[in-house]
Design a protein around this motif. Structure first.
Motif, PDB file in Angstrom:
ATOM      1  N   ASN A 252       0.825  -1.211   0.000  1.00  0.00           N
ATOM      2  CA  ASN A 252       0.000   0.000   0.000  1.00  0.00           C
ATOM      3  C   ASN A 252       0.862   1.265   0.000  1.00  0.00           C
ATOM      4  O   ASN A 252       0.441   2.309   0.497  1.00  0.00           O
ATOM      5  CB  ASN A 252      -0.913   0.010   1.227  1.00  0.00           C
ATOM      6  N   ALA A 253       2.057   1.147  -0.592  1.00  0.00           N
ATOM      7  CA  ALA A 253       3.019   2.249  -0.514  1.00  0.00           C
ATOM      8  C   ALA A 253       2.469   3.541  -1.109  1.00  0.00           C
ATOM      9  O   ALA A 253       2.615   4.618  -0.523  1.00  0.00           O
ATOM     10  CB  ALA A 253       4.323   1.854  -1.199  1.00  0.00           C
ATOM     11  N   THR A 254       1.834   3.457  -2.285  1.00  0.00           N
ATOM     12  CA  THR A 254       1.368   4.690  -2.924  1.00  0.00           C
ATOM     13  C   THR A 254       0.274   5.358  -2.100  1.00  0.00           C
ATOM     14  O   THR A 254       0.212   6.589  -2.039  1.00  0.00           O
ATOM     15  CB  THR A 254       0.861   4.413  -4.347  1.00  0.00           C
ATOM     16  N   LEU A 255      -0.587   4.578  -1.464  1.00  0.00           N
ATOM     17  CA  LEU A 255      -1.617   5.161  -0.587  1.00  0.00           C
ATOM     18  C   LEU A 255      -0.976   5.861   0.601  1.00  0.00           C
ATOM     19  O   LEU A 255      -1.349   6.989   0.952  1.00  0.00           O
ATOM     20  CB  LEU A 255      -2.575   4.065  -0.110  1.00  0.00           C
ATOM     21  N   ILE A 256      -0.003   5.210   1.220  1.00  0.00           N
ATOM     22  CA  ILE A 256       0.667   5.801   2.377  1.00  0.00           C
ATOM     23  C   ILE A 256       1.383   7.086   1.985  1.00  0.00           C
ATOM     24  O   ILE A 256       1.283   8.111   2.677  1.00  0.00           O
ATOM     25  CB  ILE A 256       1.648   4.788   3.000  1.00  0.00           C
ATOM     26  N   PHE A 257       2.106   7.054   0.867  1.00  0.00           N
ATOM     27  CA  PHE A 257       2.831   8.247   0.426  1.00  0.00           C
ATOM     28  C   PHE A 257       1.858   9.387   0.113  1.00  0.00           C
ATOM     29  O   PHE A 257       2.151  10.560   0.380  1.00  0.00           O
ATOM     30  CB  PHE A 257       3.677   7.930  -0.804  1.00  0.00           C
ATOM     31  N   ALA A 258       0.701   9.061  -0.466  1.00  0.00           N
ATOM     32  CA  ALA A 258      -0.272  10.109  -0.794  1.00  0.00           C
ATOM     33  C   ALA A 258      -0.858  10.735   0.467  1.00  0.00           C
ATOM     34  O   ALA A 258      -0.984  11.965   0.575  1.00  0.00           O
ATOM     35  CB  ALA A 258      -1.391   9.541  -1.666  1.00  0.00           C
ATOM     36  N   VAL A 259      -1.220   9.899   1.438  1.00  0.00           N
ATOM     37  CA  VAL A 259      -1.747  10.425   2.708  1.00  0.00           C
ATOM     38  C   VAL A 259      -0.688  11.256   3.420  1.00  0.00           C
ATOM     39  O   VAL A 259      -0.975  12.342   3.958  1.00  0.00           O
ATOM     40  CB  VAL A 259      -2.239   9.262   3.596  1.00  0.00           C
TER      41      VAL A 259
END
Length: 431
Positions: free
Chosen positions: A48-55
Motif C-alpha cells: 500500500n506504498a502509494t496510498l501511504i505516500f499520498a496520505v
C-alpha cells in the motif's frame, strides 16, 4: 542605508543560528525518509506504498500551511519547537505500535501522517529564521547550505538502514534501530532549538522593540533598532501585489518537489521498476548523496544571481532526467544518472528556498513559504497517488515532463523576475 544586521560580519552568533537550523533540516530529512526507507520490509506497507505516500503528502502540506501561519503569529522558535514535538511523539508511537504487533495499515497511515505533518511545519519557520538574521552577502549561501542538510540527513538514515540490514536479517530489528536513531537525533535537536534566538524582524513587527534590540546587538555587535517592517499587510494583500513572483514560486516549487520525490523516494515502488522495491534504501541514499554534493556546488553562484541559478538548475535537471528510462535496466549507470540529477534537484530547491524567503514581507514570510510548500504538495500528492495506476517507464517519463514545466517557469523568472541577490529584505518588501 543598510542596517547593521545586513552589514554584519559572519560571527559566532551566526554560526550558532546556522548550526541549529541546519540540524533542523538534517532531522527533517531523516524523518521524511523513514517510511520510504523501511516500507519494503513490511509487506502490508509495501503493498500500500502509494496510498501511504499520498496520505503523508497531504499531511505534509497541511503542516506547512498550519505552521507557516502559526510561526507568523507566535514566532519562529516556538513554531519549530511545536513541530518537533509532534513528529517525535509520532515516531515513538509508530515504533511502539510496531513493537506491540499493532501496526496495521490504519495505524501506519495515522502515525506516518503525523510525522509528515510535523516535518511539513518546519519549512516556514526555519527558512524565515535564517533569512531574517543573515547578512545580505551571505544570505543565499546560508539558506542554500542549511537546506542541503535535509539531503545529508536523508542519505545518512538510508545508509544506516542499509548498514543495520547487514547486521541483522530480522526486519523488525532493522526498523527499531532505524526509528530509534531518528528519535535520538530528535532529542538532541530539541535541546538545540531551545537556544534558537527569535528573529528581531519578527519581534519588531510585533512591537517588541527591546527584545529585538538585544538580538540585533548579539548578531551585529551594536545595539540598534531592527529595520522597519511593513505592518497591517495580510497574506492575501501580499500575494496580490506580488502575483507573478508567487505564481512562479508555485510552479517551480511543485516541479522541484515532485521530481525530487519521484526520483529519490517513490520510483522503487512503481509497477515494473527494473531494480525492484528492495532497491529503495540504495536509491534514497544515492539520490540524497547526489543532492548533498549539489548543495555545496551551488555556493559560488547563489549569491551572485538567484535567477541564473534557478534556470540552470531546471535545465540540468531536465537533461539528466531524460536518461532515466534508457538506463533503468542497469543499476550502476542508473544510479550515476540519478545522483547527477539530484545535484540539479538540490540547486532547484536551494534557489527556490532562498527566493521564497526573500520576496515577501516579514509579517507573512513564513505563511508564504508554507503556502508555496502546500501548493507544491498538492501536485506531489496527485502524482504519487497515480503512481499506483501506471508503470515505471511512464512514471519516469512523467518526471521529465514535470522538469520541463519547471524549466518554463524558471525561464520566465530569468526574463521578467526581479533579482534579489545582494538586496536587503527591506528593499524587497517595500518596493
Amino acid at each position: 542605508m543598510s542596517h547593521p544586521l545586513d552589514e554584519a560580519k559572519w560571527g559566532a552568533a551566526h554560526w550558532r543560528l546556522f548550526a541549529i537550523v541546519s540540524a533542523s533540516f538534517f532531522l527533517d530529512g531523516v524523518l521524511f525518509s523513514l517510511v520510504p526507507t523501511v516500507a519494503y520490509l513490511l509487506p502490508e506497507l509495501s503493498a500500500n506504498a502509494t496510498l501511504i505516500f499520498a496520505v503523508d503528502s497531504v499531511a505534509f502540506l497541511l503542516g506547512a500551511l498550519a505552521f507557516g501561519a502559526l510561526s507568523d503569529r507566535v514566532g519562529r522558535r516556538l513554531g519549530l519547537v511545536a513541530s518537533l514535538a509532534i513528529y517525535t511523539a509520532s515516531s515513538i508511537l509508530f515504533v511502539a505500535l510496531y513493537w506491540a504487533g499493532a501496526l496495521g495499515l490504519a495505524a501506519a497511515l495515522a502515525t506516518t501522517a503525523l510525522i509528515n505533518f510535523g516535518v511539513g511545519g518546519e519549512t516556514g519557520p526555519a527558512f524565515s529564521a535564517l533569512a531574517e538574521l543573515s547578512p545580505v552577502r551571505h544570505r543565499g549561501k546560508a539558506l542554500a547550505l542549511a537546506a542541503n542538510f535535509w539531503n545529508i540527513g536523508a542519505a545518512a538514515i538510508a545508509s544506516l538502514s542499509l548498514f543495520y540490514s547487514q547486521l541483522s536479517s530480522d526486519p523488525g530489528t532493522v526498523i527499531i534501530w532505524t526509528f530509534g536513531t531518528a528519535v535520538a537525533l530528535a532529542a538532541v535537536v530539541l535541546l538545540a532549538r531551545l537556544h534558537l534566538p527569535e528573529s528581531p524582524r519578527w519581534l519588531a513587527a510585533q512591537g517588541r522593540s527591546a527584545e529585538a534590540r538585544r538580538v540585533v546587538a548579539a548578531f551585529a555587535g551594536v545595539e540598534a533598532d531592527p529595520p522597519p517592517q511593513l505592518s497591517g499587510v495580510g497574506l492575501r494583500e501580499a500575494l496580490g501585489t506580488r502575483l507573478f513572483g508567487f505564481l512562479v514560486l508555485i510552479v517551480v516549487s511543485a516541479a522541484q518537489l515532485a521530481t525530487y520525490n519521484i526520483a529519490a523516494y517513490y520510483m522503487p515502488y512503481a509497477s515494473g521498476f527494473p531494480l525492484g522495491a528492495s532497491s529503495a534504501p540504495l536509491i534514497v541514499a544515492t539520490a540524497n548523496a547526489g543532492a548533498s554534493i549539489g548543495g555545496f556546488l551551488l555556493l559560488p553562484l547563489i549569491d551572485r544571481s538567484r535567477r541564473i541559478s534557478l534556470a540552470v538548475a531546471f535545465a540540468g535537471g531536465l537533461l539528466t532526467a531524460l536518461s532515466f528510462v534508457p538506463l533503468a535496466q542497469s543499476e550502476t549507470p542508473f544510479l550515476a544518472a540519478l545522483g547527477l540529477n539530484m545535484v540539479f534537484a538540490e540547486w532547484a530547491w536551494a534557489s527556490l528556498g532562498v527566493l521564497e524567503s526573500e520576496l515577501f514581507p516579514t509579517g507573512v514570510r513564513a505563511s508564504v513559504v508554507g503556502t508555496v510548500t502546500a501548493a507544491a504538495w498538492v501536485v506531489n500528492t496527485a502524482l504519487v497517488y497515480y503512481e499506483g495506476y501506471i508503470d515505471a517507464a511512464t512514471f519516469m517519463a512523467m518526471n521529465s515532463a514535470v522538469w520541463a514545466a519547471g524549466l518554463a517557469a524558471a525561464l520566465a523568472w530569468l526574463l521578467r523576475g526581479r533579482e534579489s541577490a545582494g538586496r536587503t529584505l527591506e528593499e524587497l518588501q517595500f518596493k
